[in-house]
Scaffold this active site. Sequence first.
Site, short mmCIF file in Angstrom:
data_model
loop_
_atom_site.label_atom_id
_atom_site.label_comp_id
_atom_site.label_asym_id
_atom_site.label_seq_id
_atom_site.Cartn_x
_atom_site.Cartn_y
_atom_site.Cartn_z
N ASP A 8 0.87 -1.18 0.00
CA ASP A 8 0.00 0.00 0.00
C ASP A 8 0.91 1.24 0.00
O ASP A 8 2.11 1.14 0.29
CB ASP A 8 -0.88 -0.03 1.26
CG ASP A 8 -1.67 1.24 1.46
OD1 ASP A 8 -2.36 1.67 0.52
OD2 ASP A 8 -1.56 1.83 2.55
N ILE A 9 0.35 2.40 -0.32
CA ILE A 9 1.16 3.62 -0.33
C ILE A 9 0.97 4.44 0.95
O ILE A 9 1.86 4.53 1.79
CB ILE A 9 0.86 4.48 -1.58
CG1 ILE A 9 1.36 3.78 -2.84
CG2 ILE A 9 1.55 5.85 -1.45
CD1 ILE A 9 1.16 4.58 -4.12
N ASP A 10 -0.18 5.07 1.10
CA ASP A 10 -0.39 6.03 2.20
C ASP A 10 -0.43 5.34 3.55
O ASP A 10 -1.25 4.47 3.81
CB ASP A 10 -1.69 6.81 1.96
CG ASP A 10 -1.61 7.68 0.73
OD1 ASP A 10 -0.82 8.64 0.74
OD2 ASP A 10 -2.32 7.39 -0.26
N GLY A 44 -5.10 2.91 -3.26
CA GLY A 44 -6.33 3.57 -3.67
C GLY A 44 -6.07 4.73 -4.59
O GLY A 44 -6.99 5.27 -5.21
N LYS A 183 -8.18 -4.90 -4.49
CA LYS A 183 -6.74 -5.16 -4.38
C LYS A 183 -6.48 -6.67 -4.45
O LYS A 183 -5.50 -7.12 -5.05
CB LYS A 183 -6.19 -4.59 -3.08
CG LYS A 183 -6.14 -3.06 -3.04
CD LYS A 183 -5.42 -2.56 -1.79
CE LYS A 183 -5.33 -1.05 -1.76
NZ LYS A 183 -4.56 -0.53 -0.63
N ASP A 206 -2.13 -0.76 6.01
CA ASP A 206 -2.46 -0.10 7.28
C ASP A 206 -3.92 0.28 7.41
O ASP A 206 -4.37 0.61 8.50
CB ASP A 206 -1.60 1.16 7.46
CG ASP A 206 -2.06 2.29 6.54
OD1 ASP A 206 -2.11 2.07 5.31
OD2 ASP A 206 -2.40 3.36 7.06
N ASN A 209 -9.06 -0.43 3.58
CA ASN A 209 -9.08 -0.89 2.19
C ASN A 209 -7.95 -1.89 1.90
O ASN A 209 -7.82 -2.35 0.77
CB ASN A 209 -9.01 0.29 1.23
CG ASN A 209 -7.73 1.09 1.35
OD1 ASN A 209 -7.03 1.04 2.36
ND2 ASN A 209 -7.43 1.86 0.33
#
Length: 258
Positions: A8-10, A44, A183, A206, A209
């Site tokens: 994931d990114i954020d 996302g 995902k 984290d 989603n």
Amino acid sequence: MMKAIFFDIDGTLVSFKTHKIPETTFQTLYQLKDKGYKLFIATGRGIDGLHVLNDFPFDGYITLNGQYCYTDEQLIYENTIQKEDLQALLDYLKIHPFPCGFTEEHTKYFNLRDERVDEIHRITLNDDHPAGDCQDVVNHKVYQCMCFVDNDEEKELMKVMPHCISARWHPLFCDVSPIGGTKQNGIDKFLEHYHIDLSETMAFGDGGNDIQMLNHVAVAIAMGNANDEVKAIADYVTDDVDNDGITKALRHFGLLSK
């Protein structure tokens, strides 16, 4: 043997404090590449929000929570919101107005903006898109909608969009996506593309989603800043990204030397 790792990114790769990927995390990612692991983004965000990756050569990108999946060479999978659901959303917004971001392949635009949108932009540095008339959105390919509603409003909204699902990683909004693209589904598309078995996968996340993804892979890592629901389903809870959480987890599982 582990072969594929999904990030994931954020809040996972990107710090909520600095809005960047720490240099030490980039060093870890390059070490993984050198060892031959396939590395993937699962976010996302849309394509226009991937500048934060600083052109790191990932092997694939699951964007918009699985609605648009691609490599640098080809599109692997796409999934758009049905026209009737978009029209239902527009009709709903006339009666119950709230900020809504409509995400296309390379851009996003809002029907209106308020302090909630500005707050998310302060976190992501990726939501400064303009607001204007969105009535023609039904004639566009929309992959995801960013709806600034609370949990109760989210439930009411989903009643009028029967071909969609929702997920959230922040209390201020939820992502509304067409059924079929998640995902988890994006992971399966890339495993098929690269001929990798699900038993050879690991993922870091984290937020809410990320739950489907973490439940799906062989080894699930929750960041230290993850919510309790994410931590509860993880195989291992690491530190946050500001404290080298990615690296610590990889060392714990023996993918990097200590």
